[in-house]
Design an enzyme around this catalytic site. Structure first.
Site: not given
Length: 306
Positions: A52, A216-217, A221, A227
């Site tokens: 990271y 990535s909650p 994709g 979203f």
């Protein structure tokens, strides 16, 4: 904040963790505010990886936190290793070197949990077991886990790990990315959701007391973006907003409450560096969605029940 134990360990953490992938982009002062706010809201597990920010996220975290010896016990630090430029590497040499680098950047004597990042199909589990034994005996790592691995990959590792069995599997999960859930609905069907893509990894983790951490909650994709609030997902956002108004929280809090409602005690890894957004998200702990609401959200994301 509600607490949970990681796997079969005695390591108790807040049920939401903070993903620090973007922390390397922040000035030290801003990073300090993010961390202080997280702790105030009961978020005490901080998720890193050696890649990271090319290590900068770990360095900024350490400078921003400026822990003394007493304060170290109040937080839990997790990092990952195994991804290199153009390949994956679970060799003993790389695992040990990666941990040394992370310890130095994090300015700490030990890591609470170390995860092996993306699967290395050239893995030699005996080597991994040797590396884990060295790290455990030296006190540099307390517990171990993996990320993005299926049941047989975990079984292979556990065969050689002995008492140091895996505690965590970090997997992608959000309302619009649910492959680990879909096949469980579509048993003995011939539709696309019935395809078992991951070896029933969620059931396996539940059976073996392995904590699933949902990365990535809020994403659709893999790296396409959020979203939540995205016009390309009108139905799920309509339902999120409806429930957000009912419970007087944000739509993001509802998206996390949906994950928390699952009885597997899944721990979402939230990557926001916005203090107000994190504060709002942690209000998910005040909500227990009804069974009907959980299914309504699942269907609003485009999933059909058999």
């Amino acid at each position: 904040m509600r607490k949970l134990k990681l796997g079969k360990s005695d390591l108790e953490v807040g049920a939401i963790s903070l993903g620090c992938m973007r922390m390397g982009e922040l000035p030290i002062r801003d990073a300090s505010e993010v961390l202080a706010n997280a702790l105030e809201n009961g978020v005490d597990l901080f998720d890193h990886a050696d890649i990271y920010g090319k290590g900068e996220s770990e360095s900024v975290f350490a400078q921003a936190l400026n822990l003394n010896e007493d304060g170290r016990e109040s937080i839990k630090i997790q990092t990952k290793c195994g991804i290199r430029k153009g390949f994956f590497d679970f060799s003993k040499e790389h695992i040990l070197a990666s941990v040394e680098g992370s310890l130095k950047r994090l300015n700490t004597d030990y890591i609470d949990s170390l995860l092996l990042h993306r699967p290395d199909v050239l893995i030699e589990p005996e080597e991994v077991a040797e590396a884990f034994a060295v790290l455990k005996e030296s006190g540099k790592v307390r517990f171990f886990g993996v990320s993005n691995q299926n049941p047989m990959q975990m079984e292979l590792l556990n065969k050689y790990l002995g008492d140091e069995h895996l505690m965590i599997n970090q997997l992608q999960l959000s309302l619009v990315h649910t492959p680990m859930i879909d096949a469980g609905f579509n048993v003995n069907m011939q539709n696309d959701p019935s395809i078992n893509r991951d070896g029933h990894v969620l059931d396996y983790c539940r059976l073996n007391d392995i904590t699933v951490q949902a990365w990535s909650p809020f994403q659709h994709g893999m790296i396409e973006g959020p979203f939540v609030g995205n016009d390309s997902f009108p139905e799920v956002n309509k339902k999120l907003q409806e429930l957000a108004e009912k419970y007087e929280v944000t739509d993001s809090a509802i998206a996390i409450a949906w994950i928390l409602r699952h009885p597997a005690n899944i721990q979402p890894v939230v990557g926001t560096m916005n203090t107000q957004r994190l504060t709002d998200i942690t209000k998910a702990f005040d909500i227990t969605l009804s069974r009907q609401e959980w299914y309504e959200l699942y269907r609003s994301a485009g999933n059909n029940l058999p």
